[in-house]
Scaffold this active site. Structure first.
Site, PDB file in Angstrom:
ATOM      1  N   GLY A  13      34.286  46.457  89.056  1.00 60.64           N
ATOM      2  CA  GLY A  13      35.505  46.987  88.431  1.00 60.64           C
ATOM      3  C   GLY A  13      36.748  46.588  89.199  1.00 60.64           C
ATOM      4  N   SER A  15      39.059  44.328  88.283  1.00 57.22           N
ATOM      5  CA  SER A  15      40.164  43.733  87.504  1.00 57.22           C
ATOM      6  C   SER A  15      41.406  44.611  87.512  1.00 57.22           C
ATOM      7  CB  SER A  15      39.715  43.471  86.062  1.00 57.22           C
ATOM      8  OG  SER A  15      39.047  44.602  85.542  1.00 57.22           O
ATOM      9  N   ARG A  16      41.216  45.914  87.764  1.00 59.83           N
ATOM     10  CA  ARG A  16      42.367  46.833  87.722  1.00 59.83           C
ATOM     11  C   ARG A  16      42.235  47.895  88.815  1.00 59.83           C
ATOM     12  NH1 ARG A  16      42.035  49.910  83.321  1.00 59.83           N
ATOM     13  NH2 ARG A  16      40.076  49.131  82.498  1.00 59.83           N
ATOM     14  N   ASN A  91      32.719  50.415  92.782  1.00 65.97           N
ATOM     15  CA  ASN A  91      33.987  51.049  92.402  1.00 65.97           C
ATOM     16  C   ASN A  91      34.060  51.372  90.915  1.00 65.97           C
ATOM     17  OD1 ASN A  91      37.107  51.439  92.500  1.00 65.97           O
ATOM     18  ND2 ASN A  91      36.774  49.772  91.042  1.00 65.97           N
ATOM     19  N   TYR A 156      32.274  64.701  85.627  1.00 64.26           N
ATOM     20  CA  TYR A 156      32.802  63.699  86.578  1.00 64.26           C
ATOM     21  C   TYR A 156      32.514  64.110  88.018  1.00 64.26           C
ATOM     22  CZ  TYR A 156      36.291  60.720  88.944  1.00 64.26           C
ATOM     23  OH  TYR A 156      36.933  59.833  89.777  1.00 64.26           O
ATOM     24  N   ALA A 158      30.274  66.086  89.156  1.00 59.08           N
ATOM     25  CA  ALA A 158      28.829  66.032  89.439  1.00 59.08           C
ATOM     26  C   ALA A 158      28.417  64.607  89.775  1.00 59.08           C
ATOM     27  CB  ALA A 158      28.033  66.548  88.246  1.00 59.08           C
ATOM     28  N   THR A 159      28.995  63.643  89.047  1.00 58.88           N
ATOM     29  CA  THR A 159      28.615  62.247  89.340  1.00 58.88           C
ATOM     30  C   THR A 159      29.119  61.845  90.726  1.00 58.88           C
ATOM     31  OG1 THR A 159      30.587  61.202  88.315  1.00 58.88           O
ATOM     32  CG2 THR A 159      28.669  61.574  86.895  1.00 58.88           C
ATOM     33  N   LYS A 160      30.307  62.325  91.105  1.00 56.70           N
ATOM     34  CA  LYS A 160      30.849  61.931  92.407  1.00 56.70           C
ATOM     35  C   LYS A 160      30.135  62.687  93.547  1.00 56.70           C
ATOM     36  CE  LYS A 160      33.695  58.848  90.863  1.00 56.70           C
ATOM     37  NZ  LYS A 160      33.511  57.415  91.174  1.00 56.70           N
TER      38      LYS A 160
HETATM   39  P1  NAP Z   1      40.703  52.060  86.288  1.00 52.35           P
HETATM   40  O1  NAP Z   1      42.131  51.766  86.651  1.00 52.35           O
HETATM   41  O2  NAP Z   1      40.390  52.714  84.993  1.00 52.35           O
HETATM   42  O3  NAP Z   1      39.891  50.670  86.377  1.00 52.35           O
HETATM   43  C1  NAP Z   1      38.540  50.666  86.082  1.00 52.35           C
HETATM   44  C2  NAP Z   1      37.929  49.334  86.476  1.00 52.35           C
HETATM   45  O4  NAP Z   1      36.526  49.430  86.262  1.00 52.35           O
HETATM   46  C3  NAP Z   1      38.426  48.180  85.650  1.00 52.35           C
HETATM   47  O5  NAP Z   1      38.470  47.033  86.462  1.00 52.35           O
HETATM   48  C4  NAP Z   1      37.340  48.034  84.579  1.00 52.35           C
HETATM   49  O6  NAP Z   1      37.167  46.706  84.075  1.00 52.35           O
HETATM   50  C5  NAP Z   1      36.115  48.397  85.375  1.00 52.35           C
HETATM   51  N1  NAP Z   1      34.992  48.876  84.573  1.00 52.35           N
HETATM   52  C6  NAP Z   1      35.005  49.898  83.676  1.00 52.35           C
HETATM   53  N2  NAP Z   1      33.773  50.032  83.134  1.00 52.35           N
HETATM   54  C7  NAP Z   1      32.984  49.085  83.714  1.00 52.35           C
HETATM   55  C8  NAP Z   1      31.625  48.715  83.586  1.00 52.35           C
HETATM   56  N3  NAP Z   1      30.812  49.356  82.740  1.00 52.35           N
HETATM   57  N4  NAP Z   1      31.160  47.670  84.323  1.00 52.35           N
HETATM   58  C9  NAP Z   1      31.984  46.992  85.171  1.00 52.35           C
HETATM   59  N5  NAP Z   1      33.280  47.305  85.341  1.00 52.35           N
HETATM   60  C10 NAP Z   1      33.769  48.346  84.623  1.00 52.35           C
HETATM   61  O7  NAP Z   1      39.988  52.959  87.395  1.00 52.35           O
HETATM   62  P2  NAP Z   1      40.499  53.428  88.853  1.00 52.35           P
HETATM   63  O8  NAP Z   1      41.431  54.565  88.693  1.00 52.35           O
HETATM   64  O9  NAP Z   1      40.917  52.238  89.637  1.00 52.35           O
HETATM   65  O10 NAP Z   1      39.141  54.026  89.423  1.00 52.35           O
HETATM   66  C11 NAP Z   1      38.229  53.229  90.148  1.00 52.35           C
HETATM   67  C12 NAP Z   1      37.241  54.129  90.854  1.00 52.35           C
HETATM   68  O11 NAP Z   1      37.968  55.048  91.675  1.00 52.35           O
HETATM   69  C13 NAP Z   1      36.370  54.980  89.935  1.00 52.35           C
HETATM   70  O12 NAP Z   1      35.081  55.065  90.455  1.00 52.35           O
HETATM   71  C14 NAP Z   1      37.060  56.343  89.979  1.00 52.35           C
HETATM   72  O13 NAP Z   1      36.173  57.381  89.714  1.00 52.35           O
HETATM   73  C15 NAP Z   1      37.548  56.375  91.399  1.00 52.35           C
HETATM   74  N6  NAP Z   1      38.675  57.276  91.632  1.00 52.35           N
HETATM   75  C16 NAP Z   1      39.882  57.091  91.042  1.00 52.35           C
HETATM   76  C17 NAP Z   1      40.916  57.965  91.304  1.00 52.35           C
HETATM   77  C18 NAP Z   1      42.289  57.813  90.720  1.00 52.35           C
HETATM   78  O14 NAP Z   1      43.123  58.704  90.927  1.00 52.35           O
HETATM   79  N7  NAP Z   1      42.590  56.736  90.044  1.00 52.35           N
HETATM   80  C19 NAP Z   1      40.704  59.059  92.157  1.00 52.35           C
HETATM   81  C20 NAP Z   1      39.448  59.220  92.737  1.00 52.35           C
HETATM   82  C21 NAP Z   1      38.446  58.330  92.474  1.00 52.35           C
HETATM   83  P3  NAP Z   1      37.997  46.137  82.780  1.00 52.35           P
HETATM   84  O15 NAP Z   1      39.398  45.891  83.268  1.00 52.35           O
HETATM   85  O16 NAP Z   1      37.301  44.875  82.443  1.00 52.35           O
HETATM   86  O17 NAP Z   1      37.932  47.186  81.736  1.00 52.35           O
END
Ligand code: NAP
Length: 248
Positions: A13, A15-16, A91, A156, A158-160
């Site tokens: 994941g 890309s973003r 991630n 969510y 629970a998964t974390k």
């Molecule tokens: P995000 O901006 O929504 O980006 C999600 C990334 O995951 C994208 O690159 C997406 O790819 C990829 N992805 C989604 N489904 C996928 C799959 N089935 N297989 C492979 N790649 C997949 O998410 P984020 O906020 O950066 O979160 C990333 C991680 O941090 C997650 O595990 C989240 O639980 C954790 N987290 C985030 C926060 C927060 O505040 N943002 C806080 C705590 C924890 P595409 O671009 O191709 O769709």
């Protein structure tokens, strides 16, 4: 035989958001980075270009990491092409807020499939490649929601929580093979995931953060790159919270 001298890091994941920042931070440390993505190829290509413009190398790889066959194929092709994998950052994850009274089987399945099974599938494949070299590092992106009760996040969180448990258990199992396993638990980080929140929710959350701001993906990426480095050689099985004091 290794086909490449640089250390190889795979970020799922990437890309973003946080994954993107981890990939760029690892690239800056000299890793050859594999940028995994699910659908957004354009964004993945941009991350690869940024890593290259910073003087390192990268490749992109499309795979849905919640599907075991796709994960197996990805690891097979990466190791065929590059000969090894040194660092895995699990991630790719989703958040789906739903109160328990309205919780749907679809939400439960999607969160468990990506946030738990995806991490397990990738960790197993990576460990299988790392253990013969007696060196490797797995970093799981957990969440502060694993430690705090946030209404609407029972699935969510629970998964974390499961991510934290698997981090400790895998760390113990894999230590004899020189493989370290750690996690980071970010609080609110300014990514698409947090952007989607309604404005009133965002200011409600901001009020609860002692540092009075959301974190940046780069602030998580730097910690992940540190955990991957030799400076963290004696750290394993830990969950490092990056939350501006939210969980205090
Ligand atoms: P995000 O901006 O929504 O980006 C999600 C990334 O995951 C994208 O690159 C997406 O790819 C990829 N992805 C989604 N489904 C996928 C799959 N089935 N297989 C492979 N790649 C997949 O998410 P984020 O906020 O950066 O979160 C990333 C991680 O941090 C997650 O595990 C989240 O639980 C954790 N987290 C985030 C926060 C927060 O505040 N943002 C806080 C705590 C924890 P595409 O671009 O191709 O769709």
């Amino acid at each position: 035989m290794d086909n490449i001298e640089k250390k190889i890091a795979l970020v799922t994941g990437a890309s973003r958001g946080i994954g993107r920042a981890c990939a760029i931070a690892l690239g800056k440390k000299g890793y050859f980075v594999i940028v995994n993505y699910n659908s957004n190829e354009e964004a993945a290509v941009e991350v690869k270009s940024i890593i290259e413009s910073n003087g390192s190398e990268a490749d992109i790889y499309k795979a849905n990491v919640s599907v075991l066959d796709e994960v197996k194929l990805m690891f097979r092709e990466i190791t065929k092409k590059y000969g090894k994998i040194d660092v895995l950052v699990n991630n790719a994850g989703i958040v789906k807020d739903e109160y328990v009274l309205m919780m749907t089987p679809d939400t439960i399945d999607k969160c468990l499939d990506l946030n738990i099974k995806g991490y397990m599938y990738c960790s197993q494949q990576a460990a299988l490649k790392m253990f013969s070299k007696k060196k490797g590092c797995i970093i799981n992106v957990s969440s502060v929601s694993s430690k705090l009760a946030v209404a609407g996040q029972s699935v969510y969180s629970a998964t974390k929580g499961a991510v934290n448990s698997m981090t400790a258990t895998m760390a113990k199992e894999l230590a004899p093979y020189g493989i370290r396993v750690n996690a980071v638990a970010p609080g609110f980080i300014a990514t698409d995931m947090v952007d989607k929140l309604p404005e009133e929710k965002k200011s409600e959350y901001l009020d609860t953060i002692p540092l009075k701001r959301f974190g940046t993906p780069e602030e998580v990426g730097e910690v992940v790159a540190m955990l991957a480095s030799d400076e963290a050689a004696y750290i394993t099985g830990q969950v490092l919270v990056i939350d501006g004091g939210l969980s205090l």
